[in-house]
Structures are given as structure tokens and as C-alpha cells.
Design a protein around this motif. Structure first.
Motif, mmCIF file in Angstrom:
data_model
loop_
_atom_site.group_PDB
_atom_site.id
_atom_site.type_symbol
_atom_site.label_atom_id
_atom_site.label_comp_id
_atom_site.label_asym_id
_atom_site.label_seq_id
_atom_site.Cartn_x
_atom_site.Cartn_y
_atom_site.Cartn_z
ATOM 1 N N GLY A 1 51.566 36.863 49.102
ATOM 2 C CA GLY A 1 50.589 36.378 50.075
ATOM 3 C C GLY A 1 49.390 37.307 50.184
ATOM 4 N N ILE A 2 49.659 38.602 50.298
ATOM 5 C CA ILE A 2 48.560 39.567 50.390
ATOM 6 C C ILE A 2 47.779 39.600 49.081
ATOM 7 N N GLY A 3 48.513 39.611 47.976
ATOM 8 C CA GLY A 3 47.864 39.649 46.660
ATOM 9 C C GLY A 3 47.019 38.416 46.394
ATOM 10 N N ALA A 4 47.491 37.249 46.848
ATOM 11 C CA ALA A 4 46.717 36.014 46.651
ATOM 12 C C ALA A 4 45.400 36.084 47.399
ATOM 13 N N PHE A 5 45.447 36.608 48.628
ATOM 14 C CA PHE A 5 44.211 36.745 49.404
ATOM 15 C C PHE A 5 43.230 37.676 48.692
ATOM 16 N N LEU A 6 43.735 38.798 48.211
ATOM 17 C CA LEU A 6 42.867 39.787 47.570
ATOM 18 C C LEU A 6 42.348 39.304 46.226
ATOM 19 N N MET A 7 43.234 38.739 45.405
ATOM 20 C CA MET A 7 42.806 38.329 44.065
ATOM 21 C C MET A 7 41.971 37.061 44.101
ATOM 22 N N GLY B 1 39.911 36.561 46.512
ATOM 23 C CA GLY B 1 38.640 37.154 46.902
ATOM 24 C C GLY B 1 37.932 37.826 45.748
ATOM 25 N N ALA B 2 38.692 38.563 44.940
ATOM 26 C CA ALA B 2 38.088 39.226 43.777
ATOM 27 C C ALA B 2 37.590 38.206 42.764
ATOM 28 N N GLY B 3 38.382 37.141 42.550
ATOM 29 C CA GLY B 3 37.976 36.102 41.608
ATOM 30 C C GLY B 3 36.736 35.363 42.065
ATOM 31 N N CYS B 4 36.662 35.072 43.364
ATOM 32 C CA CYS B 4 35.475 34.385 43.893
ATOM 33 C C CYS B 4 34.246 35.283 43.811
ATOM 34 N N THR B 5 34.449 36.567 44.042
ATOM 35 C CA THR B 5 33.338 37.511 43.919
ATOM 36 C C THR B 5 32.825 37.542 42.486
ATOM 37 N N TRP B 6 33.751 37.595 41.534
ATOM 38 C CA TRP B 6 33.368 37.571 40.115
ATOM 39 C C TRP B 6 32.661 36.262 39.772
ATOM 40 N N ASN B 7 33.183 35.162 40.286
ATOM 41 C CA ASN B 7 32.576 33.857 40.041
ATOM 42 C C ASN B 7 31.138 33.816 40.561
ATOM 43 N N ASP B 8 30.913 34.370 41.762
ATOM 44 C CA ASP B 8 29.575 34.331 42.345
ATOM 45 C C ASP B 8 28.611 35.270 41.629
ATOM 46 N N TRP C 1 32.593 45.532 45.865
ATOM 47 C CA TRP C 1 33.559 44.769 46.655
ATOM 48 C C TRP C 1 34.652 44.198 45.762
ATOM 49 N N LEU C 2 34.280 43.704 44.604
ATOM 50 C CA LEU C 2 35.249 43.169 43.640
ATOM 51 C C LEU C 2 36.255 44.247 43.248
ATOM 52 N N VAL C 3 35.762 45.428 42.889
ATOM 53 C CA VAL C 3 36.634 46.527 42.448
ATOM 54 C C VAL C 3 37.584 46.940 43.566
ATOM 55 N N LEU C 4 37.080 47.021 44.794
ATOM 56 C CA LEU C 4 37.932 47.408 45.923
ATOM 57 C C LEU C 4 39.085 46.425 46.106
ATOM 58 N N GLN C 5 38.787 45.143 46.093
ATOM 59 C CA GLN C 5 39.838 44.136 46.261
ATOM 60 C C GLN C 5 40.858 44.203 45.130
ATOM 61 N N ALA C 6 40.377 44.335 43.912
ATOM 62 C CA ALA C 6 41.279 44.370 42.756
ATOM 63 C C ALA C 6 42.177 45.606 42.781
ATOM 64 N N ILE D 1 48.680 41.943 34.845
ATOM 65 C CA ILE D 1 47.549 42.444 34.056
ATOM 66 C C ILE D 1 47.026 41.353 33.121
ATOM 67 N N ILE D 2 47.929 40.610 32.498
ATOM 68 C CA ILE D 2 47.523 39.532 31.592
ATOM 69 C C ILE D 2 46.744 38.455 32.338
ATOM 70 N N SER D 3 47.065 38.252 33.612
ATOM 71 C CA SER D 3 46.407 37.197 34.389
ATOM 72 C C SER D 3 44.905 37.421 34.523
ATOM 73 N N LEU D 4 44.447 38.649 34.300
ATOM 74 C CA LEU D 4 43.017 38.929 34.418
ATOM 75 C C LEU D 4 42.205 38.195 33.354
ATOM 76 N N LEU D 5 42.838 37.871 32.239
ATOM 77 C CA LEU D 5 42.110 37.198 31.150
ATOM 78 C C LEU D 5 41.581 35.826 31.588
ATOM 79 N N PRO D 6 42.444 34.885 32.063
ATOM 80 C CA PRO D 6 41.880 33.598 32.509
ATOM 81 C C PRO D 6 40.959 33.732 33.714
ATOM 82 N N VAL D 7 41.210 34.733 34.571
ATOM 83 C CA VAL D 7 40.320 34.938 35.721
ATOM 84 C C VAL D 7 38.910 35.284 35.254
ATOM 85 N N CYS D 8 38.822 36.142 34.234
ATOM 86 C CA CYS D 8 37.512 36.558 33.731
ATOM 87 C C CYS D 8 36.795 35.433 32.984
#
Length: 321
Positions: free
Chosen positions: A79-85, A87-94, A125-130, A149-156
Motif C-alpha cells: 500500500g505504501i509502495g503503491a502510493f510512492l511508486m 507518485g514517482a511514475g506520475c512525476t516521470w510521466n509529467d 521529487w521523483l528521486v525522493l519518492q523512489a 527493480i525489473i518493474s522500473l523498465l515498463p515504468v520508464c
């Protein structure tokens, strides 16, 4: 001046945020642009990232019949990780979409195109959340850490997908349903085929709800050359949505059968009832889908939190029968 009954929007509020959300009302003013960058004012994305995690965890527990205190931490940590990641993914998207968002009416008020946050501030902000999310990941087993760690590939990759394919929703599905694999592995220490089937079913679910969502931007996307399944399907979208519905439900059923086959027939039936409830909700959404009604599309998209929650109590009860 003519009086009006409309409540003025809070300064800096994003156009498609939930009205009266906690960020606009309660968050400290200096933090609000960053929370809006993380979509904390629009919690549906966190739910859509989290729910496959909880599906995967409960089915893994059903599969081996084990439930321990560490599973409670996996449940909370996801739950905590979903909120943070999210957030990090949306930040990267924006960050990657900063030159596109300003041309789309629904996204022009986001923090970067509106000037509330600079690109440099967004990167920090992205780095802090990640980093905080990575600290949580380190409390899981090594197999789950590797999966994370592998999940970062589709996120990027996802933010760029709409530039080179008509199916960017597939890339969103790859990223948003990864938790089904990660949570399964966090419990069992290994990846097994029911988790993979559950993951693919989740991708079909993402194709369903994000095609509905993308119809809000179809006209603006056409003007600026952004691709989506909404533009690809056009008026044929209801037919495609039904296909995604059927695939999502069938694949989740196969995953449930694979996970619960060694348990009692009653446990299997109860777990399958959860999947059928999930499918019923998707059918309800499809029956109310309207190509011309943006407000309806947003409402239906947000209702997928409830769709994804429906299997969970059935999966949980199946653990005890």
C-alpha cells in the motif's frame, strides 16, 4: 457582478482532480504542487496500482495455504509502495509529457505546464519518492527485490509509448499490474504460472479501464498526434471493451483455479465468486459507457477501484474454508 452558486476552484488545483480533495483542503501550501504532481489529489491511480498486488498476495497465500505476520507487512508495504511508486511514475510521466500536457485542456493545469513546479524540482521529487519506495522493497525477499527493480523498465517506457504505438495502454498495463507478480514472489519466494496468468488478466483489465479514460482526450490527442486505443477503436470501442472484459475475467478465473486447485471445493467456489463479481462490475460499466459523455467516462474509470476491490473479500474468506 452576477452572483454565482459555483464554488471557486482552489488556487493551483488540477482540472480533473476530485473536488474537495484532501490536498486542496489540508496539505501545507508549499507541498501541494508536489502532491498534485504525484496525483495525490486523484487517488484512483494508487488503487489501480495496489489492487493487483493484493490479488497476487492473497492468491499466493491460497496456493500454499500459509499466512504469517510478514504477509501483513507485505499487505501494508504494498500500500505504501503503491502510493510512492504511483507518485514517482506520475512525476516521470509529467516530466516527459511537459510539452504535450500544455496542449490538452484536461492536463494544462498540471504543475509543470502551469509553472507551479520546475523540471528540476520535479526530478528531485521523483528521486525522493523512489528512494523511500526502494527502502520498503528492501524489507521483502531477494526475489521480490529483483522483481521490483525489473518493474522500473515498463515504468520508464510507458510515457513514450503513445508516441510510437496505438496501444500505449498495454505498456500501462505492464507497469500497473506488476504488483501481482511482486506480491506473489514476496510471499512464496518464487514466480509461478498462476501469478503470470493473473498478471496478463490484469493487463486486459487495464486495457478496459484506460481505454474508457482515454476517450476524454481523444479529440485533443488527434490534434497533437498522440496515439491511444481510444483513437484506434473510435466508435468500435464498446466491442473492444467487451473483449477485454471477457479476457480479464477468464484469465483471472484460470489464475484462481491454478492457485486454489489444491484447496477445498468450497474455497475454490468462494474465490471464483470474487472473480465473477469483478466481471459483473465491468459489465455494469460497459452498459453505461457513452462515447460522447466525458463526465461519464471519468466516473466509470474511477469506479474500477470498486471493481478491483470486489474479489478481495472472497479471496480472503476462501483462506478460511
Amino acid at each position: 457582478m452576477t452572483p454565482t452558486n459555483e464554488t471557486p476552484e482552489p488556487h493551483g488545483s488540477v482540472a480533473d482532480a476530485v473536488k474537495g480533495n484532501w490536498v486542496d483542503r489540508l496539505a501545507p501550501a508549499p507541498l501541494r504542487p508536489y502532491l498534485r504532481l504525484s496525483r495525490a489529489d486523484r487517488p484512483i491511480g494508487t488503487w489501480l496500482l495496489l489492487l493487483p498486488c493484493w490479488w497476487g498476495l492473497l492468491l499466493a497465500m491460497l496456493q500454499d495455504g500459509r499466512a504469517g505476520w510478514h504477509d501483513l507487512w507485505i499487505f501494508v508495504g504494498c500500500g505504501i509502495g503503491a502510493f510512492l511508486m504511483r507518485g514517482a511514475g506520475c512525476t516521470w510521466n509529467d516530466i516527459t509529457d511537459r510539452n504535450i500536457d500544455g496542449s490538452v485542456s484536461r492536463t494544462a493545469s498540471r504543475p509543470i505546464p502551469s509553472g507551479a513546479v520546475t523540471v528540476t524540482q520535479a526530478m528531485a521529487w521523483l528521486v525522493l519518492q523512489a528512494l523511500i519506495a526502494f527502502c520498503i522493497l528492501l524489507t521483502f525477499n531477494w526475489a521480490a527485490i529483483l522483481m521490483g527493480i525489473i518493474s522500473l523498465l515498463p515504468v520508464c517506457i510507458y510515457p513514450f509509448a503513445k508516441r510510437f504505438t496505438w496501444w500505449p495502454q498495454i505498456f500501462l498495463g505492464l507497469a500497473f499490474n506488476w504488483g501481482a507478480l511482486l506480491a506473489w514472489v514476496a510471499h512464496t519466494g518464487r514466480l509461478e504460472w498462476p501469478a503470470v496468468v493473473l498478471y496478463i488478466g490484469g493487463i486486459c483489465w487495464t486495457l478496459f479501464y484506460d481505454t474508457i479514460y482515454a476517450h476524454q482526450d481523444a479529440e485533443d490527442d488527434a490534434l497533437i498526434g498522440v496515439k491511444s486505443t481510444a483513437r484506434l477503436f473510435g466508435t468500435e470501442s464498446p466491442k473492444w471493451l467487451r473483449r477485454f472484459l471477457v479476457l480479464a475475467v477468464l484469465l483471472q478465473m484460470v489464475a484462481v483455479i491454478g492457485a486454489v486447485v489444491g484447496a477445498s471445493p468450497v474455497a475454490l467456489l468462494v474465490a471464483l465468486l470474487g472473480t465473477w463479481a469483478f466481471g459483473w462490475h465491468m459489465h455494469w460499466q460497459l452498459s453505461r459507457f457513452d462515447l460522447e459523455d466525458d463526465a461519464r467516462q471519468l466516473m466509470l474509470f474511477r469506479s474500477n477501484r470498486d471493481a478491483g476491490l470486489l474479489p478481495l473479500p472472497f479471496f480472503a474468506v476462501a483462506l478460511f474454508v
